[in-house]
Design an enzyme around this catalytic site. Structure first.
Site, PDB file in Angstrom:
ATOM      1  N   ASN A   9     -37.336 -39.207 -19.278  1.00  0.00           N
ATOM      2  CA  ASN A   9     -37.922 -38.367 -18.231  1.00  0.00           C
ATOM      3  C   ASN A   9     -38.050 -36.969 -18.825  1.00  0.00           C
ATOM      4  O   ASN A   9     -37.066 -36.252 -18.929  1.00  0.00           O
ATOM      5  CB  ASN A   9     -37.009 -38.361 -16.993  1.00  0.00           C
ATOM      6  CG  ASN A   9     -37.506 -37.408 -15.912  1.00  0.00           C
ATOM      7  OD1 ASN A   9     -38.609 -36.859 -16.028  1.00  0.00           O
ATOM      8  ND2 ASN A   9     -36.710 -37.214 -14.879  1.00  0.00           N
ATOM      9  N   LYS A  11     -39.389 -34.479 -17.578  1.00  0.00           N
ATOM     10  CA  LYS A  11     -39.385 -33.439 -16.543  1.00  0.00           C
ATOM     11  C   LYS A  11     -40.531 -32.440 -16.826  1.00  0.00           C
ATOM     12  O   LYS A  11     -41.593 -32.861 -17.278  1.00  0.00           O
ATOM     13  CB  LYS A  11     -38.010 -32.779 -16.464  1.00  0.00           C
ATOM     14  CG  LYS A  11     -36.899 -33.835 -16.280  1.00  0.00           C
ATOM     15  CD  LYS A  11     -35.547 -33.283 -15.965  1.00  0.00           C
ATOM     16  CE  LYS A  11     -34.552 -34.439 -15.823  1.00  0.00           C
ATOM     17  NZ  LYS A  11     -33.207 -33.991 -15.447  1.00  0.00           N
ATOM     18  N   HIS A  94     -36.482 -38.774  -7.643  1.00  0.00           N
ATOM     19  CA  HIS A  94     -35.503 -38.134  -8.534  1.00  0.00           C
ATOM     20  C   HIS A  94     -34.698 -37.094  -7.740  1.00  0.00           C
ATOM     21  O   HIS A  94     -35.230 -36.460  -6.830  1.00  0.00           O
ATOM     22  CB  HIS A  94     -36.231 -37.470  -9.701  1.00  0.00           C
ATOM     23  CG  HIS A  94     -35.294 -37.034 -10.775  1.00  0.00           C
ATOM     24  ND1 HIS A  94     -34.588 -35.854 -10.707  1.00  0.00           N
ATOM     25  CD2 HIS A  94     -34.913 -37.641 -11.926  1.00  0.00           C
ATOM     26  CE1 HIS A  94     -33.820 -35.749 -11.783  1.00  0.00           C
ATOM     27  NE2 HIS A  94     -33.994 -36.818 -12.533  1.00  0.00           N
ATOM     28  N   GLU A  96     -33.921 -34.192  -8.401  1.00  0.00           N
ATOM     29  CA  GLU A  96     -34.541 -32.856  -8.386  1.00  0.00           C
ATOM     30  C   GLU A  96     -35.631 -32.781  -7.316  1.00  0.00           C
ATOM     31  O   GLU A  96     -35.836 -31.737  -6.701  1.00  0.00           O
ATOM     32  CB  GLU A  96     -35.076 -32.522  -9.788  1.00  0.00           C
ATOM     33  CG  GLU A  96     -33.930 -32.210 -10.748  1.00  0.00           C
ATOM     34  CD  GLU A  96     -34.171 -32.631 -12.189  1.00  0.00           C
ATOM     35  OE1 GLU A  96     -35.328 -32.845 -12.578  1.00  0.00           O
ATOM     36  OE2 GLU A  96     -33.169 -32.747 -12.928  1.00  0.00           O
ATOM     37  N   GLU A 166     -28.383 -42.257 -10.834  1.00  0.00           N
ATOM     38  CA  GLU A 166     -28.166 -40.974 -11.494  1.00  0.00           C
ATOM     39  C   GLU A 166     -27.234 -40.112 -10.648  1.00  0.00           C
ATOM     40  O   GLU A 166     -27.690 -39.461  -9.686  1.00  0.00           O
ATOM     41  CB  GLU A 166     -29.489 -40.232 -11.672  1.00  0.00           C
ATOM     42  CG  GLU A 166     -30.499 -40.966 -12.526  1.00  0.00           C
ATOM     43  CD  GLU A 166     -31.486 -40.006 -13.188  1.00  0.00           C
ATOM     44  OE1 GLU A 166     -31.542 -40.009 -14.410  1.00  0.00           O
ATOM     45  OE2 GLU A 166     -32.167 -39.254 -12.479  1.00  0.00           O
ATOM     46  N   GLY A 172     -28.081 -33.134 -16.470  1.00  0.00           N
ATOM     47  CA  GLY A 172     -28.304 -31.854 -17.141  1.00  0.00           C
ATOM     48  C   GLY A 172     -27.052 -31.008 -17.290  1.00  0.00           C
ATOM     49  O   GLY A 172     -27.132 -29.831 -17.633  1.00  0.00           O
ATOM     50  N   SER A 212     -26.995 -37.086 -18.454  1.00  0.00           N
ATOM     51  CA  SER A 212     -26.417 -36.677 -19.743  1.00  0.00           C
ATOM     52  C   SER A 212     -26.180 -37.861 -20.681  1.00  0.00           C
ATOM     53  O   SER A 212     -25.231 -37.880 -21.453  1.00  0.00           O
ATOM     54  CB  SER A 212     -25.117 -35.896 -19.538  1.00  0.00           C
ATOM     55  OG  SER A 212     -25.373 -34.706 -18.797  1.00  0.00           O
TER      56      SER A 212
HETATM   57  P1  13P Z   1     -30.243 -35.418 -18.415  1.00  0.00           P
HETATM   58  O1  13P Z   1     -30.249 -36.596 -19.352  1.00  0.00           O
HETATM   59  O2  13P Z   1     -30.844 -34.192 -18.996  1.00  0.00           O
HETATM   60  O3  13P Z   1     -28.878 -35.209 -17.836  1.00  0.00           O
HETATM   61  O4  13P Z   1     -31.196 -35.808 -17.191  1.00  0.00           O
HETATM   62  C1  13P Z   1     -31.038 -37.035 -16.588  1.00  0.00           C
HETATM   63  C2  13P Z   1     -32.146 -37.236 -15.652  1.00  0.00           C
HETATM   64  O5  13P Z   1     -32.249 -36.573 -14.635  1.00  0.00           O
HETATM   65  C3  13P Z   1     -33.143 -38.255 -15.980  1.00  0.00           C
HETATM   66  O6  13P Z   1     -33.990 -38.473 -14.917  1.00  0.00           O
END
Ligand code: 13P
Length: 251
Positions: A9, A11, A94, A96, A166, A172, A212
């Site tokens: 992803n 982002k 997601h 976010e 997740e 993150g 992560s």
């Molecule tokens: P990270 O791997 O940066 O923690 O992000 C995970 C994520 O949100 C994947 O959709």
């Protein structure tokens, strides 16, 4: 055990010139894997990614889609537009999107349904916050996200869906869930799907871990019995790191 689905992803990262370089580097590094490789890129990189991955084992995904086929929905994108662009997967719900853009279980269900109707494979994200976990509400939250977010989804439709568990506190932050925490939560999610759809459908369902996940911890996570893949954020922005996650697990 199944082969894994490893999805990056990206982002809101990668200008087209950067995307081009990443995909160029990635192609040879993942070409021999038996796992499914997906890159979910920003809209402006979709055409480039589709073109560059033609004839390779890399699949392309988007990061959201709307539930209507067209209309006055400024800045949204219709599932059919993604299909026309050659996209196969789409991330839905997601954390976010849930945190910053008002996504709810109800809109997740609408988007997922529209994506399926258009022939896309949704990667539907669920997961608890730290506060929810620490107050002993993890299972309640996951169960609600599944029962509401999949309320009208049929067993037949479920076959074309991937779930990404997740935990919000691991995204993150550099704090990965331990192998056991990820396994336990995903096994719990699978039990909720089993109650709704039966054991066979739940066993076939792909449930990824995300948060992560990187080249250093992927092998251990992917070796857990219920973890069917990964949704990778930060580590998917570097070709070698993402390829190492893809290649970390062999059946
Ligand atoms: P990270 O791997 O940066 O923690 O992000 C995970 C994520 O949100 C994947 O959709």
């Amino acid at each position: 055990m199944k082969n894994k689905i490893i999805a990056g992803n990206w982002k809101m990262n990668k200008l087209q010139s950067e995307a081009k370089q990443l995909i160029e580097e990635l192609k040879p590094l993942v070409k021999d894997t038996e796992n499914t490789v997906v890159i979910c890129v920003p809209y402006t990189d979709l055409a480039l990614a589709v073109e560059m991955t033609k004839g390779t084992n890399i699949h392309v995904g988007a990061q959201n889609c709307h539930w209507k086929e067209s209309g006055a929905f400024t800045a949204e994108i219709a599932p059919s537009m993604l299909v026309e662009a050659g996209v196969e997967y789409v991330i839905i719900g997601h954390s976010e999107r849930r945190t910053y853009f008002g996504e709810t279980d109800a809109t997740v269900l609408q988007r997922t349904t529209a994506a399926l109707n258009a022939g896309l494979k949704p990667i539907v994200c669920i997961g608890e916050t730290l506060e929810e976990r620490n107050s002993g509400r993890m299972e309640e939250v996951l169960e609600r996200q599944i029962l509401k977010g999949f309320e009208t989804i049929t067993a037949e439709q479920l076959k074309n869906i991937v779930i990404a568990y997740e935990p919000v506190w691991a995204i993150g932050t550099g704090v990965t869930a331990t192998d056991e925490q990820a396994q336990d939560a995903i096994a719990f999610c699978r039990s909720v799907f089993a109650k709704k759809y039966g054991k066979e459908s739940a066993d076939e369902l792909y449930i990824q871990y995300g948060g992560s996940m990187n080249d250093a911890n992927a092998k251990a996570l992917l070796s857990m019995p219920d973890i069917d893949g990964g949704l990778i954020g930060g580590a998917s922005l570097v070709a070698k790191k993402f390829a190492d996650v893809v290649n970390a697990y062999k059946k």
